[in-house]
Design a protein around this motif. Structure first.
Motif, short mmCIF file in Angstrom:
data_model
loop_
_atom_site.label_atom_id
_atom_site.label_comp_id
_atom_site.label_asym_id
_atom_site.label_seq_id
_atom_site.Cartn_x
_atom_site.Cartn_y
_atom_site.Cartn_z
N ALA A 62 0.87 -1.12 -0.02
CA ALA A 62 -0.21 0.13 -0.53
C ALA A 62 0.92 1.14 0.08
O ALA A 62 0.00 2.25 -0.02
N HIS A 63 2.12 1.25 0.57
CA HIS A 63 3.30 2.16 0.40
C HIS A 63 4.49 1.91 -0.39
O HIS A 63 4.72 0.96 0.21
N ALA A 64 4.97 2.43 -1.63
CA ALA A 64 6.15 1.65 -1.98
C ALA A 64 6.27 2.95 -3.03
O ALA A 64 5.36 3.98 -2.99
N HIS A 65 7.47 2.88 -3.64
CA HIS A 65 8.03 3.56 -4.46
C HIS A 65 8.78 3.31 -5.74
O HIS A 65 9.75 3.22 -6.19
N SER A 66 8.18 2.86 -6.55
CA SER A 66 7.71 1.94 -7.73
C SER A 66 9.13 2.39 -8.95
O SER A 66 10.56 2.36 -9.22
N VAL A 290 -4.03 12.22 -2.68
CA VAL A 290 -3.19 13.06 -3.14
C VAL A 290 -1.66 13.00 -1.51
O VAL A 290 -2.20 12.84 -0.21
N LYS A 291 -0.64 12.99 -1.91
CA LYS A 291 0.49 13.08 -0.89
C LYS A 291 0.77 14.36 -0.58
O LYS A 291 1.28 15.32 -1.15
N ILE A 292 0.39 14.36 1.28
CA ILE A 292 0.73 15.87 1.46
C ILE A 292 2.11 15.24 2.60
O ILE A 292 1.58 14.57 3.26
N GLU A 372 0.63 8.60 6.54
CA GLU A 372 1.75 7.63 6.37
C GLU A 372 2.61 6.95 7.29
O GLU A 372 2.89 8.78 7.87
N HIS A 373 2.89 6.73 7.68
CA HIS A 373 4.03 5.82 8.90
C HIS A 373 3.66 6.00 9.78
O HIS A 373 3.74 5.06 10.96
N GLY A 374 3.64 7.05 10.57
CA GLY A 374 3.23 7.42 12.46
C GLY A 374 4.32 7.07 13.23
O GLY A 374 4.33 5.83 13.96
N SER A 435 5.62 -1.42 2.89
CA SER A 435 7.00 -1.14 2.72
C SER A 435 8.07 -0.07 2.71
O SER A 435 9.16 -0.32 3.41
N ASP A 436 7.18 0.45 2.19
CA ASP A 436 7.95 2.43 1.74
C ASP A 436 9.58 1.65 0.99
O ASP A 436 10.37 2.44 0.68
N ARG A 437 9.13 1.07 -0.07
CA ARG A 437 10.38 0.26 -0.24
C ARG A 437 10.59 1.86 -1.92
O ARG A 437 9.80 2.33 -2.36
ZN LIG Z 1 7.15 6.76 0.85
#
Ligand SMILES: [Zn+2]
Length: 542
Positions: A62-66, A290-292, A372-374, A435-437
């Motif tokens: 649900a959260h990576a950076h391809s 939207v990513k803030i 995201e993250h916390g 993962s936030d890969r």
């Molecule tokens: Zn990230």
């Protein structure tokens, strides 16, 4: 009735509480249409006997950076360097293949691996033979440039940024470290990437995804800000899709920097030209939230905390922009039809996210809002977030990769409130797998193992009360992620009507550690995108 595919002799771990295990599944087109007894009488075009293999819903990050991950596969990899001399050697080895004057780009740097030391700009010049060097910090929230790079970028140390800085020593000389928004100095010079570069990066990333059983991935920030690679990044995504380079279904978050005010008659929207917003697209490529970016990272000591960092109590980190301005823009985006994904790591940034979520409470979002993250979420904040129906997308593999460092920066007490998982379930909140890969490694079976143990590199257990059971970890990476990304009822569960996305494993990830298991094959919409098992021979490209 004819069906395309009948899978028999499997152990499907369905994630459907009404039928947790099934043994036969029928697929028509890209959907599952029947399980077990309901498959009787169906006439399959092809039958695959799975020989007892365990089949789970395809994994969903649900959260990576391809694009970022894909480009890092093509850059010098510093993630295994254990000392600065080792790092310089790696840079030198990579530089030798480059033309004189060509930039050397490296990623995966983490000062925890080099005893807290950052590379020296002049030493980097020596290592690269004078070629400019750009080293991306693994957190994504900082980078290091060599002396030659600073000359090329005309960096003097006197530059001023809101929400970032050019780090200087006592003499005012720049150290080569650029934090947060100050990374624009190098981004503006090196970017945008061409469409072709982005397509190639995506193809490289998705080859890895397919081999790891990932059938859905959300790219957490494209097209603008420090996280984007090109203002035309979504177009490059479309090109990649047309070329068949996207093995996994993709949802993209648009960086908030890209949103503008659009006058439409009486109303003014805060969004993209043409007015499209969260939810646009189809099950292969769609617009997510939207990513803030509200703040930075713990590793960079830039996440905004109410109490100071343990290693430097006067430092509370900082917001990425004026909080009031960020609040106003986020609320206007939500009112214009956007789901919000707010990067908030420090507890003061969480407070800001809570203020925003409270203000937009009455507006139904097209997809769930999320944080995201916390990195630090107090018990009171968690309760409020549960009340608001929000979710925190946290990354358990950070504990393995960075947990010891985090502990040093935020102290023991705050580690109990950090990157929460199990307490979200106890509070009745949804929980996604992510993962936030490439910030941390991203193979789902590895990340699930970290979610179960939360063990740091040194063996310490980081926030033991946040550990998940294997069942909870699998559910998060399948049904949980589907829910959080707005695809509940369509993916993440093996049941009639759902997309036929499967990861085929050699044995159950619920017995022993998931990372002991192997992905044998991966199917997306009933099509084989990876196969090491030979089970599906002849099925590829059906
Ligand atoms: Zn990230």
């Amino acid at each position: 009735m004819k069906v395309d595919l009948l899978i028999t002799d499997a152990e499907f771990l369905t994630q459907d509480p009404a039928r947790p295990v099934a043994h036969t599944a029928a697929v028509l087109g890209d959907r599952i249409i029947a399980l077990d007894a309901d498959c009787q009488g169906l006439r399959p075009r092809r039958t695959v006997r799975a020989d007892g293999a365990v089949i789970v819903p395809g994994f969903n990050d649900a959260h990576a950076h391809s694009v970022w991950f894909g480009t890092s596969l093509l850059e010098a990899d510093l993630s295994t360097c254990q000392s600065l001399p080792g790092l310089y050697e790696q840079v030198a080895a990579h530089a030798r293949a480059k033309a004189p004057g060509e930039w050397v780009v490296a990623s995966g740097f983490n000062q925890m691996d080099t005893g807290g030391e950052y590379p020296d700009p002049s030493e980097l010049d020596r290592a690269s033979g004078g070629r400019p060097v750009w080293i991306k910090h693994t957190s994504g929230h900082a980078c290091i440039v060599s002396a030659a790079a600073m000359r090329a970028l005309a960096i003097t140390g006197s530059e001023r940024f809101e929400g970032g800085r050019v780090v200087v020593d006592e003499q005012g000389t720049p150290t080569g470290v650029l934090e947060e928004t100050a990374m624009a100095l190098v981004h503006d010079y090196m970017l945008p990437l061409s469409d072709r570069d982005i397509v190639e990066a995506l193809a490289a990333a998705h080859r890895v995804y397919a081999a790891e059983g990932l059938t859905s991935v959300t790219d957490a920030g494209i097209a603008g800000g420090w996280i984007g690679h090109s203002p035309a990044e979504l177009g490059a995504y479309q090109a990649a899709r047309q070329e068949g380079a996207l093995a996994a279904r993709t949802q993209v978050m648009i960086a908030s920097d890209v949103l503008t005010d659009i006058a439409a008659g009486e109303e003014t929207f805060h969004g993209l030209p043409t007015g499209m917003r969260s939810g646009f697209g189809d099950d292969r490529l769609s617009l997510g939230p939207v990513k803030i970016f509200l703040d930075g990272s713990i590793l960079g000591n830039t996440a905004r905390m109410s109490a100071g960092y343990t290693n430097c109590p006067t430092n509370h980190g900082y917001f990425q922009a004026d909080p009031e301005l960020m609040r106003t823009r986020a609320v206007r985006a939500a009112k214009s039809g956007w789901a919000l994904a707010m990067h908030a790591v420090g507890d003061e940034a969480i407070d800001l996210a809570i203020a925003i979520l409270t203000e937009v409470r009455g507006i139904a979002p097209p997809l769930p809002h999320r944080i995201e993250h916390g990195g630090v979420v107090t018990p009171e904040q968690l309760e409020t977030l549960a009340d608001l129906g929000a979710t925190i997308v946290s990354q358990p593999h950070f504990m393995r990769a960075y947990g010891d460092g985090f502990r040093g920066y935020i102290g023991d007490e705050r580690t109990h409130w950090s990157f929460r998982s199990a307490s979200q379930l106890r509070a009745g909140m949804a929980l996604a797998g992510s993962s936030d890969r490439p910030v941390a490694p991203g193979a789902p079976l590895e990340v699930m193992t970290s979610a179960i143990h939360r063990q740091t590199n040194s063996g310490w257990v980081y926030g033991p009360e946040e550990r998940l059971t294997p069942t909870e970890a699998l559910r998060a990476y399948t049904a949980g992620s589907a829910h959080v990304t707005g695809w509940a009822g369509q993916k993440g569960v093996i049941a009639p009507g759902y997309l036929a996305d499967f990861a085929v494993l050699d044995a159950s990830p619920l017995d022993g550690d998931p990372n002991q298991r192997r992905v044998l094959s991966t199917l997306v919409g009933g099509e084989v995108v990876f196969d090491e098992s030979r089970l599906w021979e002849g099925t590829v490209g059906r």
